[in-house]
Enzyme design. Structure first.
Site, short mmCIF file in Angstrom:
data_model
loop_
_atom_site.label_atom_id
_atom_site.label_comp_id
_atom_site.label_asym_id
_atom_site.label_seq_id
_atom_site.Cartn_x
_atom_site.Cartn_y
_atom_site.Cartn_z
N GLU A 193 1.52 -0.64 -5.18
CA GLU A 193 0.43 0.29 -5.43
C GLU A 193 1.06 1.68 -5.49
O GLU A 193 1.48 2.22 -4.47
CB GLU A 193 -0.61 0.25 -4.31
CG GLU A 193 -1.82 1.12 -4.64
CD GLU A 193 -2.29 1.99 -3.48
OE1 GLU A 193 -3.41 2.53 -3.59
OE2 GLU A 193 -1.55 2.18 -2.50
N ASP A 239 0.83 -1.18 0.00
CA ASP A 239 0.00 0.00 0.00
C ASP A 239 0.88 1.26 0.00
O ASP A 239 1.90 1.32 0.68
CB ASP A 239 -0.88 -0.02 1.25
CG ASP A 239 -1.90 1.09 1.30
OD1 ASP A 239 -2.71 1.17 0.36
OD2 ASP A 239 -1.90 1.86 2.27
#
Length: 553
Positions: free
Chosen positions: A277, A215
């Site tokens: 990401e 993330d």
């Protein structure tokens, strides 16, 4: 039944896998509390094996106060009781592996929860302490330090800094949070932070996970000295006007971290993967994250964000193949995830309509018939492209965005922090419909759901579509079976020029499959070949608008 796959070497399965994102809150609820859980996922893994995917990716299930749906982690080595236990996680992994599905889990390294023991220790210890050095604490500017250390803005609206009250009760330092104030950013210049995450990775690898989706992969390292933005943006994630790096994101120091992580994964043997990401433009910049000694894949947000126009689609496909190919990495393709408006609804709005803030009941509403037709056509293109593809739960059902969630039911902190101006991401996170005519469409045995479901979702339910010719579920299932049969993820790609085709038509060949898509209002005469897949009805020798066809040639 389990979907049969040809043998894939353990070292490179990820190069052409189809990976299915599970948002645990909304996949399946086993105990009736209205919140999806790990046992619910385990009980439904047969659905994914039948669908024909290669791996699952689980959004966060760690211990968390749930201020941002689990992306605010308070314990990285345990399962939140909302979702079950570590034993439930182990059972999920065992069942997935038994079905031939690999398991990727989220890791959230940019920030923790403000209820993480480390942050509580930092607040108690005070300025200058080793405990505070794990996070981005700074003195304020102006008289008495009353102003934030710089002009950075939170991705979730408002300032990216919050001032703390010191142990003696006086106003004190400020801490950085690129997202919600309950998500303080770690200081990745601190070796203790780096060693902690090495150990977290090892903990989950030892439990059998096959990789990590990272993330905010571009955000861990901030510019030295934390300088002001050249422009004060509404969102911290926006690039600088000239496309250059911002002080918050894509700093060169992130690459050292991922080389270190790659060594941790490689020590567990081949086949473990890191997925970034990272919203970065152009693709060549993102390719730096997937060099041979760093990550294996990066989400192709340029593809997800591509307007529904043939010229734009051609450009992003070619740039992606060139950029990733230059560093020996596979391209990835994605049309949906837990942060973006579902593609059925995006494509039902006028092309180019911004949807970054979600779609609420007071916003212009999409044409779902048009959106569904275009979404099927776009999926037909995506699943034929070489490389890896990502699906988001419910995508295979053709689910639209739930745009009618009332204000009082919204959970996303974006909605609250924007003062209700942004609908937020709840609309793509609504619990899945499994069976029509049952409580919560079979999501929960009690009918409870943490977000409300639309009243008209019965026809979208899995059991309403299974075995129904032309349904969205059967289209995805057929496409995935053909993708495997023809080895499309690993084949070579080249563009094809069709005589007399309009600009709205794109055509390319992957292996022995010719893909033709009418991305717009123009049709095209079908070339010679056996039609093995069509995303819409074919009633003549002309491919109608907003339709993709696969031809065996």
């Amino acid at each position: 039944m389990n979907h049969a796959h040809p043998p894939v070497p353990a070292t490179d399965w990820w190069r052409h896998a189809v990976i299915y994102q599970i948002y645990p809150r909304s996949f399946a609820d086993s105990d009736g509390d209205g919140m999806g859980d790990l046992r619910g996922i385990t009980a439904r893994l047969d659905h994914l094996a039948d669908l024909g995917v290669d791996a699952v990716w689980l959004s966060p299930f760690y211990r968390s106060p749930q201020a941002d749906a689990g992306y605010d982690v308070s314990d990285y080595r345990d399962v939140d009781p909302l979702f079950g236990t570590l034993a439930d996680f182990d059972a999920l992994v065992a069942r997935a592996h038994g079905l031939g599905l690999r398991v990727i889990v989220d890791i959230v390294p940019n920030h923790s929860s403000d209820e993480h023991p480390w942050f509580r220790e930092a607040l108690a210890a005070g300025p200058g302490s080793p405990e505070r050095a794990r996070y981005m604490f700074r003195e304020g500017r102006g008289p008495g330090g009353d102003l934030p250390p710089n002009n950075w803005r939170s991705t979730f609206y408002g300032p990216a800094w919050t001032r703390v009250t010191e142990p003696d009760g006086t106003p004190g330092q400020w801490y950085l949070h690129l997202f919600d104030s309950k998500q303080p950013d770690f200081d990745w210049g601190n070796e203790e932070v780096r060693a902690e995450f090495d150990d977290i990775l090892r903990f989950w690898l030892a439990r059998g996970v096959d990789g990590f989706r990272v993330d905010v992969a571009r955000g861990l390292v901030k510019a030295e000295g934390l300088p002001d933005h050249p422009v004060e943006y509404q969102h911290s994630g926006h690039p600088a006007p000239d496309g250059s790096r911002t002080p918050l994101l894509d700093q060169p120091g992130v690459h050292e971290i991922y080389r270190r992580w790659r060594a941790v994964l490689d020590a567990f043997g081949p086949g473990r993967v890191l997925v970034a990401e990272a919203h970065l433009r152009p693709p060549s910049r993102l390719a730096a994250y997937v060099r041979p000694d760093e990550m294996h894949q990066a989400f192709n947000f340029e593809y997800l964000d591509c307007p529904y126009r043939a010229a734009d689609l051609r450009l992003v496909i070619q740039e992606s193949l060139d950029a990733y190919g230059a560093v020996g990495a596979p391209a990835t393709w994605v049309l949906n995830n837990h942060d973006d408006v579902r593609h059925v609804s995006r494509f039902g709005l006028p092309t180019g309509t911004p949807t970054d803030d979600g779609i609420g009941p007071r916003d212009p509403q999409p044409d779902l018939a048009l959106g569904a037709r275009r979404a099927r056509a776009a999926t037909g293109v995506m699943l034929a492209l070489p490389g890896a593809a990502y699906l988001y739960q419910g995508e295979e059902l053709g689910l639209p965005e739930h745009t009618g969630i009332p204000d009082e039911a919204r959970q996303d902190p974006i909605f609250a922090r924007s003062g209700g101006r942004a609908a937020g991401r709840d609309g793509c996170r609504v619990p899945l419909p499994w069976r029509n005519g049952e409580p919560a469409y079979g999501f929960s045995p009690t009918g409870r759901t943490w977000l409300p479901q639309p009243a008209d979702w019965g026809p979208y339910a899995v059991e309403s579509q299974r075995g129904v010719e032309g349904s969205s579920y059967e289209l995805y299932r057929a496409a995935l079976a053909l993708r495997t049969k023809h080895n499309l993820g690993a084949e070579t790609f080249h563009w094809v020029e069709l005589p007399g085709a309009a600009d709205e038509v794109i055509a390319f060949r992957v292996g022995d499959i010719l893909v033709v898509a009418t991305v717009g209002d123009a049709g095209v005469r079908l070339p010679a070949g056996e039609v093995v897949l069509a995303t819409g009805p074919l009633t003549s020798d002309t491919l109608p608008p907003d339709t993709t066809v696969w031809l065996k040639v």
